[in-house]
Each structure stands twice: as C-alpha cells, then as structure tokens.
Design a protein around this motif. Structure first.
Motif, short mmCIF file in Angstrom:
data_model
loop_
_atom_site.label_atom_id
_atom_site.label_comp_id
_atom_site.label_asym_id
_atom_site.label_seq_id
_atom_site.Cartn_x
_atom_site.Cartn_y
_atom_site.Cartn_z
N GLU A 123 10.25 -4.80 6.39
CA GLU A 123 9.09 -5.65 6.58
C GLU A 123 9.54 -7.11 6.48
OE1 GLU A 123 4.73 -6.76 4.62
OE2 GLU A 123 5.83 -5.00 3.90
N ILE A 133 0.32 4.31 -0.09
CA ILE A 133 -0.09 5.40 0.80
C ILE A 133 0.45 5.14 2.20
CG2 ILE A 133 -2.03 6.68 1.73
CD1 ILE A 133 -1.73 6.92 -1.30
N LYS A 134 0.20 3.93 2.72
CA LYS A 134 0.67 3.59 4.07
C LYS A 134 2.19 3.58 4.14
CE LYS A 134 -3.36 0.82 5.40
NZ LYS A 134 -3.84 -0.54 5.80
N GLN A 135 2.84 3.22 3.04
CA GLN A 135 4.30 3.12 3.05
C GLN A 135 4.99 4.46 2.81
OE1 GLN A 135 4.88 0.00 0.14
NE2 GLN A 135 4.82 -1.59 1.69
N ASP A 177 0.86 -1.17 0.00
CA ASP A 177 0.00 0.00 0.00
C ASP A 177 0.90 1.23 0.00
OD1 ASP A 177 -1.60 2.22 0.74
OD2 ASP A 177 -3.04 0.88 1.74
#
Length: 246
Positions: A157, A50-52, A48
């Motif tokens: 991650e 956006i999240k990253q 994602d």
C-alpha cells in the motif's frame, strides 16, 4: 503436560509448520467484542483487518514479544494450558497473526499482564473463546512460532507524498514478520528502506512516475524480489498485489 494437550499438539502437527518447535509459556486475555471492531488499525500499521485478509484471527503482543514492531505479521499457534476451569476441553489450538501492541501499564499493581518481562497475548475475543471460557478473563497458554499461510500475493500500500514514499507491507506469508525492505524505481538503483513504524517502510527518494520493485526479507532470512510490482501510473493511497508470497 496433560494427555489432551499431547493429543492436540500431535493433531495439529500434520497441518502446521513450526518455525520453532519449542512450546513456551505465556498468558492470554482478550480485548474488544465478538465483532472485533476494536481490533482494527493498531500499532502494526494495518488498517481494516477484514479487508486486508487477517480477519479476527489476530493478537496484540506484550513488550516482551512485540520487538518494537518487528514482530508485526508473525504467526503464533496457541493453546490454553493447565487451567481445567478455564480451558475448553479438547479445544484445538488457534493460529493468530500479530497485528497490534499491548502496552504496559506501570500505574497498576495487579493484572499487569502486558508489562515487561511477561510474555502475553491480548487476543481478539473470537479467538480467546475458541480455547477458553469467556468468564476466565486471563488464562495460562503455551505458544510457538509457526509459518503464516496467506491467500494471494504480498500487498504493497503506497502512502506519503511526492517527496516521501511510505509503503505498508501486509499479507505476508512464511515467517510473516518483515525485517528488511529495498525499493527500486524504474530509473533508480536498489534503495534500502527504513522502518517508520509497524510494517510501514519509507524512503525520501522521489519515485513518482516510475514503476516500483521490492526486495522483502522476513525474519528467517528468506528474501523475495517483486519486480515491477507497482506500475508507473501508481497513485498514493492505492494497494498493489506483488503476485507471489513466501
């Protein structure tokens, strides 16, 4: 080069640090819509966006620029060039991060922008429409590699299984494109990781239950060591902040 192009370059020079000061010719299109949902995931292994932290300031690269995935994470400054009917007048250059691959299509006889040896950027729609009109579809651009500016530390991650550790490395500043990674468990020496795909790096050494350190090298040769970036109690599927960046 048009007068307004010279003005734009000079205006950006004070805030953008170029890795290579030379401007190169290419073309650009866009994919997806203004929401950018179609730009998520992709061939670099990011999820994602956006999240990253990448947002919609992203691009897919043609074969000539993708470098089989090693260019993932690199940042480019791009402006629309020599197309008065397509370029938005006095539009500032955009800066985007490479997060995906624009594959060649050898079945087509026209509009084959991503086929070798062409240098092509398939931008998110919000980025394309900052420099050109939507109806233009495809535009001539000029580009150069620039340093990436990212917030927070480099992210790790952890994926895989107890016998195989896969690490996605993202939010990388500086040159941005990771070219080498070593990992060290609290009970091991440094282990050179191999690139699985995109910016996913792997090792078959069992590392469960150990704190993890990393040595990350980007394409300009800069290397940073992230000591004990991941605590001993880590779990697969979790992401850890390295606490510093390039």
């Amino acid at each position: 080069m048009a007068v307004h192009e010279v003005f734009l370059i000079l205006a950006m020079a004070v805030v953008v640090s170029a890795i290579d000061g030379t401007w190169y010719d290419a073309r650009a299109t866009f994919y997806g819509d203004m929401g950018g949902g179609e730009t998520m995931q992709g061939a670099c292994g990011y999820g994602d966006l956006i999240k990253q932290g990448y947002g919609l300031a992203t691009t897919a690269l043609s074969t000539a620029l993708f470098n089989e995935g090693l260019s993932c994470g690199a940042c480019f400054e791009i402006y629309c060039s020599n197309a008065p009917k397509s370029c938005i007048p006095k539009a500032a250059p955009i800066i985007v991060t490479a997060t995906n691959f624009c594959p060649p299509n050898y079945t087509k006889t026209k509009d084959i922008w991503c086929n070798p040896p062409q240098k092509h950027f398939d931008l998110s729609m919000p980025m394309f429409t900052k420099i050109a009109y939507y109806k233009a579809g495809v535009i001539p651009v000029r580009y150069r590699r620039v340093l990436c500016s990212k917030r927070g530390g480099v992210k790790f991650e952890i994926k895989g299984n107890p016998n195989w550790t896969l690490v996605l490395i993202y939010n990388v500043g500086g040159a941005g494109d990771v070219n080498a990674v070593s990992i060290k468990g609290s009970n091991t020496q440094w282990i050179a990781m191999t690139r699985n795909w995109g910016q996913n790096w792997q090792t078959g050494t069992v590392l469960t239950g150990q704190s993890l350190s990393f040595q990350v090298t980007v394409s300009d040769g800069t290397k940073i060591e992230f000591d004990n970036a991941v605590p001993a109690g880590w779990q697969f599927g979790q992401t850890y902040d390295g606490g510093k960046n390039f």
